[in-house]
Design an enzyme around this catalytic site. Sequence first.
Site, PDB file in Angstrom:
ATOM      1  N   TYR A  39       0.861  -1.188   0.000  1.00  0.00           N
ATOM      2  CA  TYR A  39       0.000   0.000   0.000  1.00  0.00           C
ATOM      3  C   TYR A  39       0.892   1.230   0.000  1.00  0.00           C
ATOM      4  CZ  TYR A  39      -3.362  -3.506   1.519  1.00  0.00           C
ATOM      5  OH  TYR A  39      -4.138  -4.632   1.612  1.00  0.00           O
ATOM      6  N   VAL A  77       2.523  -1.870   4.423  1.00  0.00           N
ATOM      7  CA  VAL A  77       2.129  -0.477   4.282  1.00  0.00           C
ATOM      8  C   VAL A  77       3.393   0.371   4.255  1.00  0.00           C
ATOM      9  CG1 VAL A  77       0.811   1.373   5.382  1.00  0.00           C
ATOM     10  CG2 VAL A  77       0.055  -1.013   5.619  1.00  0.00           C
ATOM     11  N   CYS A  78       3.530   1.200   3.236  1.00  0.00           N
ATOM     12  CA  CYS A  78       4.726   2.043   3.118  1.00  0.00           C
ATOM     13  C   CYS A  78       4.833   2.937   4.349  1.00  0.00           C
ATOM     14  CB  CYS A  78       4.673   2.903   1.860  1.00  0.00           C
ATOM     15  SG  CYS A  78       6.044   4.075   1.765  1.00  0.00           S
ATOM     16  N   ILE A  79       5.924   2.807   5.069  1.00  0.00           N
ATOM     17  CA  ILE A  79       6.031   3.483   6.369  1.00  0.00           C
ATOM     18  C   ILE A  79       6.070   5.008   6.209  1.00  0.00           C
ATOM     19  CG2 ILE A  79       8.564   3.200   6.449  1.00  0.00           C
ATOM     20  CD1 ILE A  79       8.201   2.780   9.517  1.00  0.00           C
ATOM     21  N   ALA A  82       2.637   6.198   5.336  1.00  0.00           N
ATOM     22  CA  ALA A  82       1.690   5.965   6.436  1.00  0.00           C
ATOM     23  C   ALA A  82       1.880   6.975   7.556  1.00  0.00           C
ATOM     24  CB  ALA A  82       1.864   4.549   6.973  1.00  0.00           C
TER      25      ALA A  82
END
Lengths: 130, 98, 121
Positions: A39, A77-79, A82
């Site tokens: 994501y 999830v792309c940190i 996010a």
Amino acid sequence: MKFSLVVHSSPISQQSAATAFRFAKTALEAGHEIFRVFYYGDGVLVANSQIAPPQDEINLPEMWQALAKQYDIDLVVCIAAAVKRGVLDDNEAKRYEKDAANLAAGFELSGLGQLAEAIALSDRVITFGA
Amino acid sequence: MTLHLLNKSPQSMSLYSNMLASLSDNDSILLIEDGAYGALSAHNKIFKSLPDTVSLFVLRADTEARGLSERVSALFEVIDDNQFVELTCQNVKVVSWY
Amino acid sequence: MSDKKSILIINQSAPYGSNKARESLDVALTCAIFEMPVSLLFIGDGVLQLLNGQQPEALQTKKHEAMLTALPMYDIDCLYVTSSDLKQHGLQSEDLAVPVKIVEQKQIASLIQQHDTVLTY
């Protein structure tokens, strides 16, 4: 076939986020493998555990959680994307001194390297864009 | 062999132009989401100059939702989600236009 | 990673108005760090990313042009632009901040064929 999906679209405002889920479910039921869902951009909002859609609308966070549990899929999830959108795990909440973590169970915050790895290790990479 | 996925209506004409400029023989186009409106017969002119080897598909869930079931151009084959997955297997890569 | 898949990133978005251009370069740099061969193709509004003379100070945002000029340090040397898209915006190679290969529109299809994975932004 080993697929990875890249989801750029918001689970709240764009159909594309739901299309990605339908594709994943259909592929898994047909016997294919989903190696990873990555994501990115507004797509990361799907991992906010505080999302509370009205009863008559789909709940993509819960749907992904259930699918990942059933089929053992990596939901990454792309940190960077996010954290700037307020989706934090315990570590990030502490690091940025925020009140609480809100990363939904079943999702994991990690870097873009996970996308590079997914590209390297999957037969097909399919982008669902906003 | 590449599958081109496109999810915007023909109002986003430059997106269609970019996709059409990127096609090779034996590629496939699958219109999804608002892209399904591109399968209305009124938009046939967008696709008329393509070689016969390029196959045109539109996703059933999206045509049905939008009232397009009886309005899809004969240029297009309407496919379901399972066939969508099969198309991504039959083609060696997938390019998303969004 | 044993499998060095080549990646083509197609850029269709202008910088600053959205973060797509930035996201694209972040992905490109990451894949390059993982030693995957990365090529960038700029089409449509994507060619506007390449303009020299960008001064985004008032927007308090990173200078896209500076990120582009850093690409060779990551071994990203293959930047392609179509002549027709440059022409559409009235631009010539002197207007661009970085060296690019100018290609004809019909070569886009070959670029897609030559790479293992294609991403679009």
